[in-house]
Design an enzyme around this catalytic site. Structure first.
Site, short mmCIF file in Angstrom:
data_model
loop_
_atom_site.label_atom_id
_atom_site.label_comp_id
_atom_site.label_asym_id
_atom_site.label_seq_id
_atom_site.Cartn_x
_atom_site.Cartn_y
_atom_site.Cartn_z
N GLY A 164 -4.35 -2.13 9.65
CA GLY A 164 -5.02 -2.90 8.41
C GLY A 164 -5.86 -3.35 8.99
N GLY A 198 -2.21 -9.29 8.23
CA GLY A 198 -2.78 -9.38 9.35
C GLY A 198 -1.48 -10.34 9.87
N CYS A 201 0.31 -3.62 -5.61
CA CYS A 201 -0.95 -4.83 -5.19
C CYS A 201 -0.79 -6.21 -5.97
CB CYS A 201 -2.07 -4.14 -6.14
SG CYS A 201 -3.76 -5.25 -5.55
C1 SIN Z 1 -6.79 -5.56 -3.40
O1 SIN Z 1 -7.65 -4.44 -4.25
O2 SIN Z 1 -6.71 -6.76 -4.26
C2 SIN Z 1 -5.69 -5.64 -2.37
C3 SIN Z 1 -5.13 -3.67 -2.65
C4 SIN Z 1 -3.69 -4.22 -2.06
O3 SIN Z 1 -3.27 -5.63 -1.40
O4 SIN Z 1 -3.20 -3.17 -3.26
#
Ligand code: SIN
Length: 306
Positions: A264, A216, A130
């Site tokens: 996604g 995207g 993340c």
């Molecule tokens: C997020 O919650 O910031 C997105 C999750 C991710 O990019 O792993």
């Protein structure tokens, strides 16, 4: 024989169409739009050991052919997930792959141990990628740290383990190979690309957290490139993710070397897509005159000028 069945080491899926973490809530939210039983599997929003409020708003902004998010792993915490979300998920007639993130190996171990004892979990996906939390990509940008997490979670029980990797590194290949050597059953390639949006008239970033992760259609060529590179060089099944919005996108990932894919960002504007892709894959198998979709995995041919 089911021509769409997929084997990712210890994980068997009825078909290769998964829905990506963070784009499908905890599934209940999507009941009106999706026949869950038709999917290869569901990956709910990342859960962390403790509840997280997430990042300051604005947290999302549309870009050309993309979505930039800086959610910051907003969630109610692992214990609440197990008590309130997992019983519903476990009752669905599809594979549920629980996505977890943490800051230490001990936290990963604790969650993995509980998931191994729980009913209805098909596999664990490790979010070591993340870009929106401090410490979020640290595991995923270092082969040794990534391998340690995978080993820790593998040691916690028999559940198949998938590592979701970040593209925000010079090369994903050594990280994919390191998690493969550590026992991961598959890698999800890839999480979002770090980016930013700017309101120049205000001289301000658009996102409250300044930086975010881009997903995207804008990132599909980048994701394909990474899937292909990893498929050439690392010995591990690949789940491709990044900008998929039609059956041709799915097949591009499959021939590049992905054994399964995740839908996604498209879930936000076309929640019926994942279901349709399953039907369309059946047509592809017939049209291509193969016994099984796996016969088409990694069939890309490269002819380079001598
Ligand atoms: C997020 O919650 O910031 C997105 C999750 C991710 O990019 O792993």
């Amino acid at each position: 024989m089911n021509p769409l069945a997929v084997q990712l080491n210890r994980l068997t899926l009825q078909n290769p169409i998964l829905v990506a973490s963070g784009t499908f809530g905890y599934a209940k939210e999507m009941t009106a739009y999706v026949d869950f039983a038709k999917l290869g599997g569901i990956i709910p929003k990342t859960v962390t050991p403790q509840p997280r409020p997430g990042n300051p708003p604005p947290r999302t902004v549309e870009t050309a052919s993309g979505l930039l998010n800086s959610i910051g792993l907003d969630n109610d915490g692992f214990d609440q997930f197990v008590a309130e979300k997992l019983p519903y998920l476990a009752g669905l007639r599809t594979s549920v792959i629980v996505n977890i993130a943490a800051k230490t190996n001990d936290e990963f171990r604790r969650m993995a141990t509980v998931l191994n004892a729980a009913e209805g979990v098909a596999a664990v996906e490790l979010n070591i990628s993340c870009p929106n939390v401090s410490g979020g990509v640290d595991f995923g940008t270092n082969p040794e740290l990534a391998a340690d997490v995978v080993r820790t979670v593998c040691d916690a029980g028999d559940l198949p383990v998938i590592a979701k990797l970040t593209p925000n590194v010079t090369s994903v290949v050594p990280i994919a190979q390191a998690v493969a050597d550590a026992g991961a059953d598959a890698v999800s390639l890839i999480n979002t690309f770090q980016g930013m949006a700017i309101n120049w008239k205000k001289r301000r970033p658009v996102l409250g957290n300044v930086l975010g992760g881009l997903s995207g259609p804008a990132i599909k060529p980048l994701a394909l490139r990474i899937v292909w590179q990893v498929a050439q060089a690392a010995q591990i099944p690949i789940i491709g993710v990044g900008g998929i919005q039609c059956i041709d996108d799915v097949m591009e990932f499959i021939v590049a070397g992905a054994s399964a894919i995740q839908v996604g960002t498209a879930n936000f504007y076309d929640p019926g897509l994942a279901n349709r892709l399953v039907d369309e894959l059946t047509d592809v198998v017939a049209q291509e005159k193969v016994e099984s979709l796996t016969d088409l995995v990694g069939t890309l041919q490269i002819s380079r000028a001598q």
